[in-house]
Motif scaffolding. Structure first.
Motif, short mmCIF file in Angstrom:
data_model
loop_
_atom_site.label_atom_id
_atom_site.label_comp_id
_atom_site.label_asym_id
_atom_site.label_seq_id
_atom_site.Cartn_x
_atom_site.Cartn_y
_atom_site.Cartn_z
N PRO A 125 0.41 3.34 -6.62
CA PRO A 125 0.08 3.37 -5.34
C PRO A 125 0.46 1.95 -4.80
N ASP A 126 0.76 1.96 -3.54
CA ASP A 126 0.99 0.73 -2.76
C ASP A 126 -0.02 -0.62 -2.74
N GLU A 127 -1.08 0.17 -2.80
CA GLU A 127 -2.64 -0.93 -2.67
C GLU A 127 -2.52 -1.50 -4.23
N VAL A 128 -2.12 -0.77 -5.08
CA VAL A 128 -2.39 -1.24 -6.37
C VAL A 128 -1.30 -2.50 -6.70
N ARG A 129 0.04 -2.08 -6.18
CA ARG A 129 0.98 -3.07 -6.40
C ARG A 129 0.64 -4.37 -5.34
N ILE A 130 0.01 -4.09 -4.36
CA ILE A 130 -0.17 -5.38 -3.61
C ILE A 130 -1.13 -6.28 -4.39
N GLU A 131 -2.30 -5.76 -4.92
CA GLU A 131 -3.05 -6.48 -5.82
C GLU A 131 -2.49 -7.01 -7.10
N ARG A 132 -1.52 -6.29 -7.57
CA ARG A 132 -1.09 -7.04 -8.63
C ARG A 132 0.01 -8.24 -8.20
N MET A 133 0.60 -8.13 -7.13
CA MET A 133 1.45 -9.41 -6.54
C MET A 133 0.40 -10.55 -6.14
N ILE A 134 -0.78 -10.16 -5.73
CA ILE A 134 -1.70 -11.31 -5.11
C ILE A 134 -2.24 -11.67 -6.42
N GLY A 135 -2.91 -11.01 -7.26
CA GLY A 135 -3.53 -11.53 -8.49
C GLY A 135 -2.59 -12.19 -9.60
N GLN A 136 -1.50 -11.43 -10.02
CA GLN A 136 -0.47 -11.95 -10.92
C GLN A 136 0.60 -12.75 -10.53
N ARG A 137 0.97 -12.71 -9.28
CA ARG A 137 2.19 -13.33 -8.77
C ARG A 137 1.77 -14.68 -7.88
N GLY A 138 0.47 -14.51 -7.43
CA GLY A 138 0.00 -15.75 -6.33
C GLY A 138 0.78 -15.62 -4.79
N MET A 139 1.12 -14.28 -4.46
CA MET A 139 1.63 -14.21 -3.45
C MET A 139 0.62 -13.91 -2.33
N GLU A 140 0.94 -14.13 -1.01
CA GLU A 140 -0.03 -13.87 0.07
C GLU A 140 0.15 -12.49 0.36
N ARG A 141 -0.88 -12.04 0.88
CA ARG A 141 -0.99 -10.28 1.24
C ARG A 141 0.19 -10.01 1.98
N GLY A 142 0.47 -10.85 3.15
CA GLY A 142 1.44 -10.63 3.94
C GLY A 142 3.09 -10.49 3.48
N ASP A 143 3.23 -11.52 2.56
CA ASP A 143 4.40 -11.46 1.74
C ASP A 143 4.59 -10.10 0.92
N ALA A 144 3.39 -9.96 -0.04
CA ALA A 144 3.47 -9.09 -0.76
C ALA A 144 3.48 -7.36 0.10
N GLU A 145 3.45 -7.27 1.22
CA GLU A 145 3.22 -6.15 1.85
C GLU A 145 4.86 -6.13 2.62
N ARG A 146 5.45 -7.30 2.93
CA ARG A 146 6.72 -7.25 3.37
C ARG A 146 7.83 -6.99 2.20
N ARG A 147 7.40 -7.36 1.07
CA ARG A 147 8.22 -7.15 -0.17
C ARG A 147 8.14 -5.45 -0.58
N ILE A 148 7.15 -4.99 -0.20
CA ILE A 148 7.17 -3.42 -0.79
C ILE A 148 7.70 -2.72 0.71
N ALA A 149 7.71 -3.10 2.04
CA ALA A 149 8.26 -2.48 3.16
C ALA A 149 9.91 -2.75 2.99
#
Length: 330
Positions: free
Chosen positions: A133-157
């Protein structure tokens, strides 16, 4: 050679599956790795990237500053297209070279993040999608890769939405829990589906008839008839046509985000019509190469025009392909 296209959205777990398939014996062609090699310092690819995006995408040591480039292309669709036009032809050329060196009976896994976005699904015997799920992937990018939420959402989009990716899947590995579950599902897919498929294809024989138990790797698939038509159409010579008929179990072409509303159809009968000028033998060879060996039921021209019967080498499917000669136009 069994050709598998492996894909998945960012932070879905595709790399973990790719490594495991390599450990199990597959020949893995990693598009990300080839893309990195295409822009190594001193390469023509890097020179083109700098010419397109400016020297600010270079680090102090002259190598590509990937975060800087990422901020540019993930925020601008046209910039992403320019980058893809530089990278993708080089990646495909090197991938073709590596595949050409693989043994004839190999399982070749092409690890392609943008497989669906670049319209490549129909050229593989199997498309395996690693999904979360998208939210699971966003949380992984924030927690494991140190991304900001906005950056993670843009990567998915910037990638294909989950429903678009899932509609091309021949097998789905759901990774919404831990790596242990993902590894177990991958091993089950390898042992229960990939290895028998490879062996059947190498021997030129159809899979044994299904006995009512769904093999590993079916959960999440949809639109069997549509996917079959695309694969066969891509393989057939010009002039031959694919004519799906009953039993395809067609489902809607989209899958709702975050749901398990999948259709796991496994049965289909497909007719391939061949003009006499093309010849059924040529079409029959193409059908076999696409993963549907000719069976003992094959026969010469019959009253209904059928000259060859093929069945799926994939043990997860109960698919028959009938090759018939089309009537000559009046």
């Amino acid at each position: 050679m069994l050709r598998i296209g492996l894909t998945g959205g960012i932070a879905a777990g595709k790399s973990a599956v790719s490594r495991q398939l390599g450990d199990l014996g597959a020949v893995v062609v990693d598009a990300d790795l080839l893309a990195r090699r295409a822009v190594e310092p001193g390469s023509p690819g890097l020179d083109e990237v700098v010419a397109a995006f400016g020297p600010e995408v270079l680090g102090a040591d002259g190598s590509l500053d990937r975060p800087a480039l990422g901020r540019l292309v993930f925020a601008d669709g046209s910039a992403r297209e320019r980058l893809n036009a530089i990278i993708h032809p080089r990646v495909r050329a090197e991938a073709s070279r590596l595949i050409g060196e693989a043994p004839d009976d190999a399982v070749v896994v092409e690890d392609i993040p943008l497989l669906v976005e670049t319209g490549q699904a129909s050229r593989f015997h199997l498309v395996v999608v690693v999904d979360a799920p998208d939210e699971v992937r966003i949380e992984r990018m924030i927690g494991q890769r140190g991304m900001e939420r906005g950056d993670a959402e843009r990567r998915i989009a910037a990638q294909a939405p989950r429903p678009v990716r899932l509609r091309e899947a021949d097998a789905v590995l759901l990774n919404d829990r831990g790596l242990g579950d993902l590894h177990a599902a991958t091993a089950a897919l390898w042992d229960g589906r990939i290895v028998p498929f490879r062996d059947n294809l190498a021997a030129g024989r159809p899979a044994a008839r299904r006995l009512g138990r769904a093999p590993a790797g079916l959960a999440g698939t949809s639109g069997l008839g549509r996917r079959l038509q695309a694969k066969l159409t891509a393989a057939l010579p010009a002039g031959a046509v694919v004519e799906p008929e009953g039993g395809t179990g067609e489902a809607p072409d989209t899958v709702s985000r975050g749901t398990s509303a999948y259709d796991d159809a496994v049965s289909a009968v497909v007719r391939v019509g061949v003009p006499s000028a093309v010849g059924p033998g040529t079409a029959s060879m193409a059908v076999a190469g696409a993963g549907f060996p000719r069976t003992g039921s094959s026969r010469e021209q019959s009253g209904d025009g059928i000259c060859a019967v093929h069945r799926a080498a994939d043990p997860a499917l109960d698919v028959t392909v009938l090759v018939r000669t089309l009537p000559d136009p009046a």
